[in-house]
Motif scaffolding. Structure first.
Motif, PDB file in Angstrom:
ATOM      1  N   UNK A  37       0.819  -1.220   0.000  1.00 32.08           N
ATOM      2  CA  UNK A  37       0.000   0.000   0.000  1.00 32.08           C
ATOM      3  C   UNK A  37       0.851   1.269   0.000  1.00 32.08           C
ATOM      4  N   UNK A  38       2.032   1.206   0.636  1.00 30.90           N
ATOM      5  CA  UNK A  38       2.920   2.377   0.629  1.00 30.90           C
ATOM      6  C   UNK A  38       3.377   2.677  -0.799  1.00 30.90           C
ATOM      7  N   UNK A  39       3.730   1.625  -1.522  1.00 34.31           N
ATOM      8  CA  UNK A  39       4.186   1.807  -2.908  1.00 34.31           C
ATOM      9  C   UNK A  39       3.044   2.359  -3.765  1.00 34.31           C
ATOM     10  N   UNK A  40       1.852   1.734  -3.590  1.00 36.97           N
ATOM     11  CA  UNK A  40       0.683   2.163  -4.378  1.00 36.97           C
ATOM     12  C   UNK A  40       0.342   3.612  -4.057  1.00 36.97           C
ATOM     13  N   UNK A  41       0.335   3.948  -2.762  1.00 38.06           N
ATOM     14  CA  UNK A  41      -0.029   5.306  -2.344  1.00 38.06           C
ATOM     15  C   UNK A  41       0.989   6.313  -2.894  1.00 38.06           C
ATOM     16  N   UNK A  42       2.271   5.970  -2.798  1.00 37.59           N
ATOM     17  CA  UNK A  42       3.315   6.880  -3.286  1.00 37.59           C
ATOM     18  C   UNK A  42       3.170   7.104  -4.794  1.00 37.59           C
ATOM     19  N   UNK A  43       2.995   5.980  -5.513  1.00 41.06           N
ATOM     20  CA  UNK A  43       2.879   6.075  -6.976  1.00 41.06           C
ATOM     21  C   UNK A  43       1.665   6.909  -7.364  1.00 41.06           C
ATOM     22  N   UNK A  44       0.516   6.600  -6.729  1.00 39.68           N
ATOM     23  CA  UNK A  44      -0.731   7.297  -7.077  1.00 39.68           C
ATOM     24  C   UNK A  44      -0.594   8.789  -6.810  1.00 39.68           C
ATOM     25  N   UNK A  45      -0.074   9.146  -5.636  1.00 41.14           N
ATOM     26  CA  UNK A  45       0.014  10.562  -5.294  1.00 41.14           C
ATOM     27  C   UNK A  45       1.069  11.288  -6.132  1.00 41.14           C
ATOM     28  N   UNK A  46       2.120  10.606  -6.496  1.00 39.96           N
ATOM     29  CA  UNK A  46       3.153  11.206  -7.358  1.00 39.96           C
ATOM     30  C   UNK A  46       2.571  11.547  -8.722  1.00 39.96           C
ATOM     31  N   UNK A  47       1.786  10.581  -9.247  1.00 37.15           N
ATOM     32  CA  UNK A  47       1.185  10.780 -10.565  1.00 37.15           C
ATOM     33  C   UNK A  47       0.161  11.916 -10.542  1.00 37.15           C
ATOM     34  N   UNK A  48      -0.472  12.111  -9.373  1.00 36.77           N
ATOM     35  CA  UNK A  48      -1.563  13.094  -9.297  1.00 36.77           C
ATOM     36  C   UNK A  48      -1.109  14.460  -8.802  1.00 36.77           C
ATOM     37  N   UNK A  49       0.202  14.593  -8.642  1.00 33.33           N
ATOM     38  CA  UNK A  49       0.739  15.808  -8.036  1.00 33.33           C
ATOM     39  C   UNK A  49       0.250  17.099  -8.698  1.00 33.33           C
ATOM     40  N   UNK A  58     -10.606  11.433  -5.821  1.00 28.99           N
ATOM     41  CA  UNK A  58     -11.384  10.345  -6.446  1.00 28.99           C
ATOM     42  C   UNK A  58     -10.475   9.132  -6.683  1.00 28.99           C
ATOM     43  N   UNK A  59      -9.307   9.396  -7.206  1.00 23.40           N
ATOM     44  CA  UNK A  59      -8.382   8.295  -7.505  1.00 23.40           C
ATOM     45  C   UNK A  59      -7.854   7.665  -6.210  1.00 23.40           C
ATOM     46  N   UNK A  60      -7.579   8.522  -5.220  1.00 22.24           N
ATOM     47  CA  UNK A  60      -7.054   7.994  -3.949  1.00 22.24           C
ATOM     48  C   UNK A  60      -8.080   7.067  -3.300  1.00 22.24           C
ATOM     49  N   UNK A  61      -9.324   7.516  -3.214  1.00 23.62           N
ATOM     50  CA  UNK A  61     -10.375   6.688  -2.600  1.00 23.62           C
ATOM     51  C   UNK A  61     -10.569   5.418  -3.431  1.00 23.62           C
ATOM     52  N   UNK A  62     -10.578   5.587  -4.753  1.00 18.43           N
ATOM     53  CA  UNK A  62     -10.783   4.430  -5.632  1.00 18.43           C
ATOM     54  C   UNK A  62      -9.677   3.407  -5.510  1.00 18.43           C
ATOM     55  N   UNK A  63      -8.430   3.893  -5.520  1.00 21.59           N
ATOM     56  CA  UNK A  63      -7.328   2.928  -5.461  1.00 21.59           C
ATOM     57  C   UNK A  63      -7.257   2.286  -4.081  1.00 21.59           C
ATOM     58  N   UNK A  64      -7.633   3.036  -3.035  1.00 16.03           N
ATOM     59  CA  UNK A  64      -7.671   2.434  -1.691  1.00 16.03           C
ATOM     60  C   UNK A  64      -8.723   1.323  -1.652  1.00 16.03           C
ATOM     61  N   UNK A  65      -9.845   1.544  -2.319  1.00 12.22           N
ATOM     62  CA  UNK A  65     -10.902   0.505  -2.334  1.00 12.22           C
ATOM     63  C   UNK A  65     -10.474  -0.721  -3.143  1.00 12.22           C
ATOM     64  N   UNK A  66      -9.748  -0.477  -4.226  1.00 10.89           N
ATOM     65  CA  UNK A  66      -9.264  -1.653  -4.978  1.00 10.89           C
ATOM     66  C   UNK A  66      -8.302  -2.455  -4.107  1.00 10.89           C
ATOM     67  N   UNK A  67      -7.488  -1.728  -3.340  1.00 13.73           N
ATOM     68  CA  UNK A  67      -6.550  -2.405  -2.428  1.00 13.73           C
ATOM     69  C   UNK A  67      -7.292  -3.209  -1.391  1.00 13.73           C
ATOM     70  N   UNK A  68      -8.398  -2.629  -0.919  1.00 14.38           N
ATOM     71  CA  UNK A  68      -9.204  -3.294   0.116  1.00 14.38           C
ATOM     72  C   UNK A  68      -9.820  -4.574  -0.446  1.00 14.38           C
TER      73      UNK A  68
END
Lengths: 265, 328
Positions: A37-49, A58-68
């Motif tokens: 999740x740290x890698x996913x969170x870092x990648x997602x937030x870097x891309x959305x900077x 929207x992407x953060x909540x969505x990707x967190x749900x896919x992780x869940x």
């Protein structure tokens, strides 16, 4: 009645605790709930900077749900498979406790730890990157998160029964991962899908969870629409949990006829 | 009163063979067995590997549904009343599976005490007592993966006794234990018998069944082929003597020559590292030795003794004793 409820809560509690303890001693699971999740969170937030805050959340909540969902599918599914290989599935079925209640405790543990992991990772990385994530309706979002646990646990109890019934169900694990992302609208709205898929999305409780979370995070939904999402989420989760009683009776009967509770028959 | 009643119990399994042309094959594991076990009785179920012992126990412990026939535990049907039976029975299956290896022995017992709805206060007293009973005191907080095979087996016993069950199913409880561990396990089983528990025990060790069981059923190819007290089973081979011959290497043609001797009832070979012990069951006794030695002419022979038959010899005769045993 009170004694029975107390007994059931104790079984949920101990199954929750034992599942957490087992996960915390499993390197594979630990990687899945801490490092990945740290890698996913870092990648997602870097891309959305450089994107707008609405799109980012929207992407953060969505990707967190896919992780869940992935954590639920793999940790809970593999946990049942592991029980069968260790010979403990048979030992559990041989106790007076309901296997459904035991599985409820296990799924609850997997969802709770994954949820905390997701929230922790996104918060940490956003702070480190100096990119605060803003929520439109924080209180509604918090309540939606709590209800999301309920939605995923109800769904997880149903999914786990398939791993009990079909020893080879692991082969379908990967194929189940993406359809649920898509049908539940984790990463993009279901309006983009063909019309005939909409009724399927409506009967999946994680869809209502995603709707409530996205809606309260972005402020894109009216308050009464969030309420409707909550009601639908609670309704379908309750249907799963109540319906799972008959499902588990059938599954366990079939498993005792087919001798699939143990790998050695 | 009978604690366990089994009538015409049968269990079949379906297996598939072939890759392209898949065929379904039915294997009969238990084939219409019937017997009763009285309350407080220690009953032995003996048989070779694949005879149907574990399948029988799994049906009685509600983990498998019989294909046909009936079985009741304390008057309750194993299919219809499974949920009522489970709090009243305890079971252990031979081997090391069925425990959580990454948890401590204590956590395993805490978990199962809760799943058996043992009251919190009772569990607090009972768990340390059981840990002491099975000799795990001082090691209970260590992970099960670090336990020896014997320790895991003893943890299984503690788990099965958590809820003080009336009926116990012990499937090869001494399997893989060292001699001291096995002896301690037998003492524990005897203590359980003294506590008036009804016990169904399966074992491969005949001396164990002889020492512990009040009655024994011998099962082979899914059928009960004998059921009696150990003494009466031994009587079935009273007409025989056993000639034991130590041999250092026996080719199959010599074994066949001994089998063909007209006074030989059955022959078993036990392998002990570099040497074999040839067990010849014969009504002729010591007077047959010269003919047997003649048949083995050319082989290096060691000690030759004649002895009275044991329960094991009765068992060998019952299950069709021309086989190769394997011991160390």
């Amino acid at each position: 009645m009170a004694k029975r409820i107390k007994g059931t809560l104790r079984v949920i509690g101990i199954s929750f605790e034992i599942e957490l303890r087992r996960n915390l001693t499993d390197g594979f699971v630990l990687f899945g709930i801490v490092i990945q999740p740290l890698i996913v969170a870092f990648t997602a937030l870097w891309m959305l900077k450089d994107k707008g805050p609405d799109y980012a959340i929207f992407i953060v909540v969505g990707s967190a749900m896919t992780g869940l969902w992935t954590a639920l599918l793999f940790n809970s599914g593999n946990s049942i498979i592991g029980e069968r290989w260790a010979g403990t599935l048979e030992t559990l079925v041989g106790t007076p406790s309901s296997l459904r209640v035991i599985v409820f405790g296990k799924v609850l543990a997997n969802i709770t730890q994954s949820l905390f992991s997701m929230i922790g990772c996104y918060t940490l990385i956003s702070l480190v990157m100096g990119y605060p994530l803003t929520l439109s309706r924080p209180v509604f979002f918090l309540i939606s998160i709590l209800l999301t646990v309920f939605a995923f646990v109800g769904f997880g109890v149903i999914i786990a029964s398939l791993f009990i019934l079909i020893p080879d169900f692991q082969r379908l694990q990967n194929t189940l991962e993406f359809p649920i992302y898509i049908l539940c609208g984790f990463l993009f709205p279901i309006a983009l899908l063909p019309g005939w898929t909409t009724p399927i999305s409506y009967i999946l409780s994680p869809y209502w969870a995603a709707r409530a979370l996205h809606g309260s995070a972005l402020g894109a939904l009216e308050i009464n629409q969030i309420y409707i999402s909550w009601v639908m989420l609670i309704f379908f989760s309750a249907v799963y949990i109540i319906g799972s009683s008959a499902l588990y009776r059938l599954v366990l009967k079939r498993a005792r006829v087919d001798a699939t509770l143990n790998t050695t028959g | 009163m009978n604690a366990i009643e089994i009538f015409n119990l049968k269990r079949q399994f379906k297996t598939t063979i072939g890759v392209i042309k898949r065929q379904t094959k039915e294997v009969v594991a238990v084939d219409g067995i019937s017997f009763d076990i009285q309350e407080g009785e220690l009953f032995g179920l003996l048989g070779p590997n694949g005879a149907g012992k574990t399948t029988t126990i799994k049906m009685l412990t509600t983990l498998l549904i019989p294909s046909s026939g009936t079985a009741t535990i304390m008057g309750l049907d194993v299919v219809k009343d499974a949920e009522k039976i489970r709090p009243r029975i305890g079971f252990i299956f031979g081997g090391e599976r069925g425990l959580y290896w990454r948890l401590s022995g204590l956590d395993n017992l805490r978990y199962f005490a809760t799943l058996y709805y043992v009251d919190v206060n009772i569990a607090k007293k009972k768990i340390p007592e059981l840990i002491e009973l099975v000799g795990l005191k001082g090691r209970e907080k260590e992970k099960v993966e670090g336990y020896s095979r014997g320790m895991r087996q003893r943890l299984h016993i503690a788990r099965a006794l958590l809820h003080d069950p009336e009926v116990l199913f012990l499937d090869e409880p001494t399997m893989g234990l060292d001699p001291v561990g096995a002896r301690e396990m037998r003492i524990t089983i005897r203590d359980l018998q003294s506590a008036k528990k009804t016990i169904l025990l399966t074992t491969h060790y005949m001396f164990e069944a002889d020492a512990l069981c009040e009655r024994i059923a011998v099962i082979n190819k899914g059928k009960i082929i004998a059921l009696n007290t150990p003494e009466k089973l031994k009587h079935t081979v009273q007409d025989l003597s056993v000639v034991e011959i130590e041999i250092f290497g026996i080719p199959p043609k010599f074994l066949e020559k001994v089998r063909k001797l007209e006074f030989v009832d059955s022959v078993v070979v036990e392998t002990h590292n570099q040497r074999q012990i040839l067990l010849v069951h014969t009504p002729k006794g010591p007077s047959g030795i010269s003919d047997i030695v003649e048949a083995l002419n050319g082989l290096r022979l060691g000690k030759i003794v004649t002895r009275e038959p044991t329960l094991e010899d009765a068992y060998v005769r019952l299950v069709g004793g021309n086989c190769n045993g394997q011991e160390n």
